[in-house]
Design a protein around this motif. Structure first.
Motif, short mmCIF file in Angstrom:
data_model
loop_
_atom_site.label_atom_id
_atom_site.label_comp_id
_atom_site.label_asym_id
_atom_site.label_seq_id
_atom_site.Cartn_x
_atom_site.Cartn_y
_atom_site.Cartn_z
N THR A 1 0.85 -1.20 0.00
CA THR A 1 0.00 0.00 0.00
C THR A 1 0.88 1.24 0.00
O THR A 1 1.88 1.30 0.72
CB THR A 1 -0.92 0.02 1.24
N GLU B 1 0.52 5.81 -0.83
CA GLU B 1 -0.37 6.94 -1.10
C GLU B 1 0.38 8.00 -1.89
O GLU B 1 1.56 8.27 -1.63
CB GLU B 1 -0.91 7.54 0.20
N ARG C 1 -4.84 6.54 -2.56
CA ARG C 1 -4.19 5.36 -1.97
C ARG C 1 -4.27 4.21 -2.98
O ARG C 1 -5.34 3.92 -3.52
CB ARG C 1 -4.88 4.96 -0.67
N PHE D 1 -8.14 4.21 -3.82
CA PHE D 1 -9.03 4.83 -2.84
C PHE D 1 -8.75 6.33 -2.75
O PHE D 1 -7.63 6.79 -3.02
CB PHE D 1 -8.82 4.22 -1.45
N ALA E 1 -7.88 8.60 -0.13
CA ALA E 1 -7.33 8.39 1.21
C ALA E 1 -8.02 9.27 2.25
O ALA E 1 -8.00 8.95 3.44
CB ALA E 1 -5.82 8.67 1.22
N ASN F 1 -11.47 7.17 2.48
CA ASN F 1 -11.38 5.73 2.25
C ASN F 1 -12.41 5.25 1.24
O ASN F 1 -12.87 4.11 1.29
CB ASN F 1 -11.52 4.95 3.56
#
Length: 502
Positions: free
Chosen positions: A337, A339, A401, A421, A423, A426
């Protein structure tokens, strides 16, 4: 051939070189007869064995004849260029293209009848021209290497530039660490000195108070000693009591001394813990070698900006036609993951791509070309696909994200699950469910010169493992064992009681 035999030395069997004439009339090369006489007991002719007591004289006539013959033979060969066929003794004037051989006319009529032939000079001219054409690229490469314009020369110069810039940035980053450590060192030493001053002042104040109190008492006793005898004796007991008085003992405790543990206890760990603020961890690091000259990658390799002007130092390697900047590490399994801060930029693209993609040949970023991602064009968000696919968002995402999940299906197939996503809330913007389970690299494309794309540092939590006492760590096991022993004891007692009653 007879003439050549006459012009050849009988010792070395080659044309005479500096021939000399003996008294017997025979001629030899000067070096040959000298060597012969050096190993012989007598100065004899090697042909007739006649002794030659006198030194041999140069045979100028024979020397001139040999030189003239050799010069005429060389001139004749160069002017005609003809060579004779070893089989038929004819001049070779043809070239058999079928067999690739130089032949004479008789050879063409016999062994090479029906073959495709051409004149020897024409064949030589054609093949020399072809060789010159074939060697021309090598000559150009040689010239470029010698003049420093070849790709290898450019790469070598670029490596030098990269090395200098990387070293400069390394020193800059370490200077930040050095500065932090110097400041932290000064801060802790300053706090230590402040505690030393406070506790030292307190002790010094107590010392001065004691000096003042005792000096007054000693002076007072000394004055009373000098009093009249009657008065002195009358006040003796009180004077003695006052003379015995001293200051109470100082109350010592750990607070009285410097608390060294406060400054030295886990010193390096606490400093390292504080360094998190200046030592962020970025889950994705950009590869500057994939950046175009009109892109500017930050010194810490975590952000990229589209520039109005090209950078001075150009990467000599072929770049992506769509200005893609890749991450330096690809993923082959697991969950990952990261961002990307896009801010208010309205023109950007980001996602993942295959590391095997020949980026210099790609002009359309789609899954078919090995790219899975999303883009923003003005006020709309789009999925990277063969056809325009609009995406829904909640508001204006400023941080995207990206999440990769490596999965296996029921048949053993391996694939990636890629999701994007917002962030901030979410919110799932887009997803790809069946990306091939190959090595994937993050990529970014900044298209707005006023807004860079930045990798957001990850939140790293430092935790210290607390080791509990043995009984506390195994309390459950002890409880189970205790219950088992208790139950077993009751069973044994019940069995003994029942047996006793019988």
């Amino acid at each position: 051939m007879a003439l050549e035999d006459e012009l050849s030395c009988t010792m070395c069997t080659e044309f005479f070189r500096d021939p000399v004439l003996l008294g017997c009339g025979h001629s030899f090369c000067r070096q040959c007869i000298s060597l012969h006489w050096a190993v012989s007991s007598f100065r004899r002719c090697s042909i007739c064995q006649q002794v030659s007591p006198q030194q041999p004289v140069s045979n100028l006539s024979l020397r001139n004849t040999c030189e003239s013959y050799l010069s005429e033979k060389s001139t004749r060969t160069e002017s005609s260029g003809d060579q004779e066929c070893s089989k038929h003794g004819e001049v070779i004037k043809l070239f058999c293209q079928t067999d690739g051989k130089a032949i004479c006319v008789t050879c063409k009529k016999q062994e090479h009848n029906g073959h495709k032939t051409q004149l020897l000079q024409q064949a030589v001219k054609q093949r020399k021209g072809k060789l010159k054409a074939e060697i021309r690229p090598a000559e150009k490469t040689l010239w470029s290497l010698q003049n420093g314009t070849a790709l290898d020369n450019k790469i070598s110069k670029y490596i030098q530039t990269q090395s200098q810039m990387t070293e400069k940035n390394i020193r800059k980053e370490f200077e930040k660490l050095h500065k932090f450590l110097r400041q932290e060192e000064e801060s802790r030493i300053s706090a230590l000195n402040e505690e030393k001053r406070e506790k030292g002042d307190k002790i010094e104040g107590r010392i001065q108070d004691g000096i003042l109190s005792l000096s007054d008492r000693v002076k007072e006793v000394e004055e009373q000693i000098e009093e009249d005898d009657i008065i002195f004796l009358k006040n003796y007991d009180s004077i003695l009591t006052r003379a015995k008085y001293t200051l109470p003992d100082a109350e010592l405790s750990s607070n009285t001394l410097i608390d060294g543990s406060k400054y030295l206890g886990n010193l390096k760990y606490h400093v390292w813990e504080k360094m998190k603020d200046i030592c962020p961890y970025y889950p994705v690091i950009l590869n500057p070698n994939t950046s175009l000259p009109d892109f500017s990658v930050s010194d810490d390799l975590t952000s990229v900006t589209s520039c109005l002007f090209q950078q001075d130092k150009r990467n000599p390697f072929p770049q992506h036609r769509n200005s893609v900047v890749l991450g330096n590490v690809g993923y082959t399994d697991g969950t990952h993951t990261w961002e990307i801060e896009v801010g208010n930029s309205q023109y950007w693209s980001l996602g993942v791509c295959l590391g095997s993609v020949k980026t210099s040949d790609v002009c359309t970023l789609t899954p078919a070309k090995g790219f899975w991602g999303i883009r923003r064009v003005g006020s709309s968000f789009e999925l990277m696909s063969a056809q325009i696919s609009r995406l829904k968002t909640k508001g204006n995402p400023e941080v995207i994200r990206v999440k990769l999940d490596y999965r296996c299906d029921e048949k053993g197939g391996r694939y990636w699950y890629v999701r994007f996503f917002d962030a901030g809330n979410n919110y799932l913007i887009a997803e790809f469910n069946a990306v091939p389970g190959l090595k994937l690299f993050p990529f970014m494309i900044p298209e707005d010169s006023s807004a860079p794309l930045r990798v957001v540092p990850a939140n790293i939590m430092l935790t210290v493992e607390q080791k509990l006492p043995f009984l506390e760590r195994h309390s459950v096991i002890f409880m189970i064992c205790l219950c088992f022993v208790t139950a077993l004891t009751f069973l044994i007692l019940a069995w003994l009681i029942e047996r006793h009653n019988r």
